[in-house]
Design a protein around this motif. Structure first.
Motif, PDB file in Angstrom:
ATOM      1  N   UNK A  15       0.789  -1.235   0.000  1.00 54.07           N
ATOM      2  CA  UNK A  15       0.000   0.000   0.000  1.00 54.07           C
ATOM      3  C   UNK A  15       0.816   1.278   0.000  1.00 54.07           C
ATOM      4  N   UNK A  16       2.096   1.177  -0.328  1.00 54.60           N
ATOM      5  CA  UNK A  16       2.951   2.364  -0.279  1.00 54.60           C
ATOM      6  C   UNK A  16       3.110   3.061  -1.633  1.00 54.60           C
ATOM      7  N   UNK A  17       2.621   2.412  -2.728  1.00 53.95           N
ATOM      8  CA  UNK A  17       2.766   3.062  -4.040  1.00 53.95           C
ATOM      9  C   UNK A  17       1.686   2.561  -4.997  1.00 53.95           C
ATOM     10  N   UNK A  18       1.555   3.271  -6.112  1.00 55.14           N
ATOM     11  CA  UNK A  18       0.678   2.838  -7.197  1.00 55.14           C
ATOM     12  C   UNK A  18      -0.770   2.641  -6.785  1.00 55.14           C
ATOM     13  N   UNK A  19      -1.356   1.585  -7.325  1.00 55.09           N
ATOM     14  CA  UNK A  19      -2.770   1.290  -7.070  1.00 55.09           C
ATOM     15  C   UNK A  19      -3.005   1.036  -5.580  1.00 55.09           C
ATOM     16  N   UNK A  20      -2.098   0.310  -4.932  1.00 57.70           N
ATOM     17  CA  UNK A  20      -2.244   0.005  -3.500  1.00 57.70           C
ATOM     18  C   UNK A  20      -2.350   1.252  -2.647  1.00 57.70           C
ATOM     19  N   UNK A  21      -1.546   2.249  -2.982  1.00 62.66           N
ATOM     20  CA  UNK A  21      -1.575   3.513  -2.234  1.00 62.66           C
ATOM     21  C   UNK A  21      -2.930   4.213  -2.412  1.00 62.66           C
ATOM     22  N   UNK A  22      -3.437   4.217  -3.639  1.00 62.13           N
ATOM     23  CA  UNK A  22      -4.746   4.836  -3.901  1.00 62.13           C
ATOM     24  C   UNK A  22      -5.867   4.101  -3.163  1.00 62.13           C
ATOM     25  N   UNK A  76     -11.202  -6.371   6.655  1.00 65.74           N
ATOM     26  CA  UNK A  76     -11.117  -6.257   5.196  1.00 65.74           C
ATOM     27  C   UNK A  76      -9.653  -6.418   4.803  1.00 65.74           C
ATOM     28  N   UNK A  77      -9.374  -7.371   3.923  1.00 64.73           N
ATOM     29  CA  UNK A  77      -7.994  -7.524   3.447  1.00 64.73           C
ATOM     30  C   UNK A  77      -7.973  -7.369   1.933  1.00 64.73           C
ATOM     31  N   UNK A  78      -7.064  -6.510   1.469  1.00 66.52           N
ATOM     32  CA  UNK A  78      -6.876  -6.280   0.032  1.00 66.52           C
ATOM     33  C   UNK A  78      -5.477  -6.782  -0.319  1.00 66.52           C
ATOM     34  N   UNK A  79      -5.424  -7.919  -1.013  1.00 67.27           N
ATOM     35  CA  UNK A  79      -4.131  -8.515  -1.392  1.00 67.27           C
ATOM     36  C   UNK A  79      -3.692  -7.895  -2.712  1.00 67.27           C
ATOM     37  N   UNK A  80      -2.798  -6.916  -2.599  1.00 70.10           N
ATOM     38  CA  UNK A  80      -2.396  -6.113  -3.751  1.00 70.10           C
ATOM     39  C   UNK A  80      -0.906  -6.254  -4.079  1.00 70.10           C
ATOM     40  N   UNK A  81      -0.086  -6.673  -3.108  1.00 66.89           N
ATOM     41  CA  UNK A  81       1.366  -6.725  -3.320  1.00 66.89           C
ATOM     42  C   UNK A  81       1.693  -7.616  -4.509  1.00 66.89           C
ATOM     43  N   UNK A  82       2.543  -7.117  -5.387  1.00 62.53           N
ATOM     44  CA  UNK A  82       2.882  -7.907  -6.573  1.00 62.53           C
ATOM     45  C   UNK A  82       4.149  -7.421  -7.243  1.00 62.53           C
ATOM     46  N   UNK A  83       4.747  -8.299  -8.042  1.00 60.55           N
ATOM     47  CA  UNK A  83       5.942  -7.959  -8.812  1.00 60.55           C
ATOM     48  C   UNK A  83       5.775  -8.455 -10.250  1.00 60.55           C
TER      49      UNK A  83
END
Length: 239
Positions: A15-22, A76-83
């Motif tokens: 959640x520190x950048x990109x879509x996750x941050x938004x 609520x969990x949003x699994x967004x971390x990715x490479x």
């Protein structure tokens, strides 16, 4: 008629950048208690940033313990971390494949499994897995990434069948091309070419993805589970 919003404890991985941050900012603006995991840097203002690596089960467990102590059980969990490790199939190493799958797919599994404990106790939970249009239609040079993102669909649907009667929903949000630092760096001609394939003829803003994630995690969407919700301007229609 406006619906009363119940304040929830939300976790957004990456959640520190990109879509996750938004996404994290959107939940903060809606009045929720929001934590983000990040390997470095900080989440947006109003969030609790916790250091975590989704490829390490002990690290995920420690992050949840810290969030539970400071904000309460994760609802609520949003699994967004990715490479990404994009390269053509013939050049893709075993590590290129396994590292992407371990972060994007197995990482989501580790996070969801840990969140599930508290959700079962509360008989309430919202699981949102961030996939990609590439997981639906494929992408040249992205065998590893597409496989990892397609796998999230099977995960959400299996969780729905397993936990649907416990007040827990699991859905997939599949963004298409988004206005990020990465797409901004693409040559203008390449951007034009991509946009010509999108019926909406433009890229989405990260906020457009974030609003869909917030809604599908809300009480208004309580009867939606196992769904793949595209935010792709029509690029992946029919999938």
């Amino acid at each position: 008629m406006t619906t009363e919003i119940t304040t929830r404890t939300v976790l957004v991985t990456g959640g520190n950048r990109g879509i996750g941050r938004s996404i994290a900012s959107e939940f903060v603006a809606a009045g929720h208690r929001v934590a983000v995991t990040a390997r470095s840097a900080e989440g947006p203002e109003g969030t609790l940033t916790v250091r975590a690596d989704v490829t390490d089960t002990a690290s995920v467990d420690a992050a949840f313990t810290e969030i539970e102590e400071k904000l309460g059980p994760v609802e609520v969990v949003v699994a967004n971390a990715g490479i990404t490790r994009d390269t053509l199939l013939m050049r893709m190493s075993d590590e290129d494949f396994s590292d992407v799958v371990d972060t994007n797919l197995t990482g989501a599994f580790r996070v969801v499994k840990r969140a599930n404990k508290g959700m079962l106790r509360a008989k309430y939970g919202r699981i949102v897995l961030i996939s990609s249009v590439v997981g639906q239609i494929g992408g040249a040079g992205q065998v590893n990434y597409a496989a990892s993102k397609a796998g999230l669909v099977g995960m959400a649907r299996s969780i729905t069948r397993e936990l649907g009667a416990r007040g827990i929903t699991a859905n997939v949000v599949a963004p298409g091309f988004i206005e990020t630092d990465m797409t901004a760096e693409l040559p203008e001609e390449t951007q034009k070419q991509y946009k010509s394939q999108i019926p909406a003829a433009r890229f989405a803003s990260p906020e457009e993805v974030a609003r869909v994630v917030r809604w599908v995690a809300s009480d208004e969407a309580a009867y939606i589970s196992g769904a793949v919700i595209p935010v792709d301007g029509g690029l992946g229609m029919g999938h």
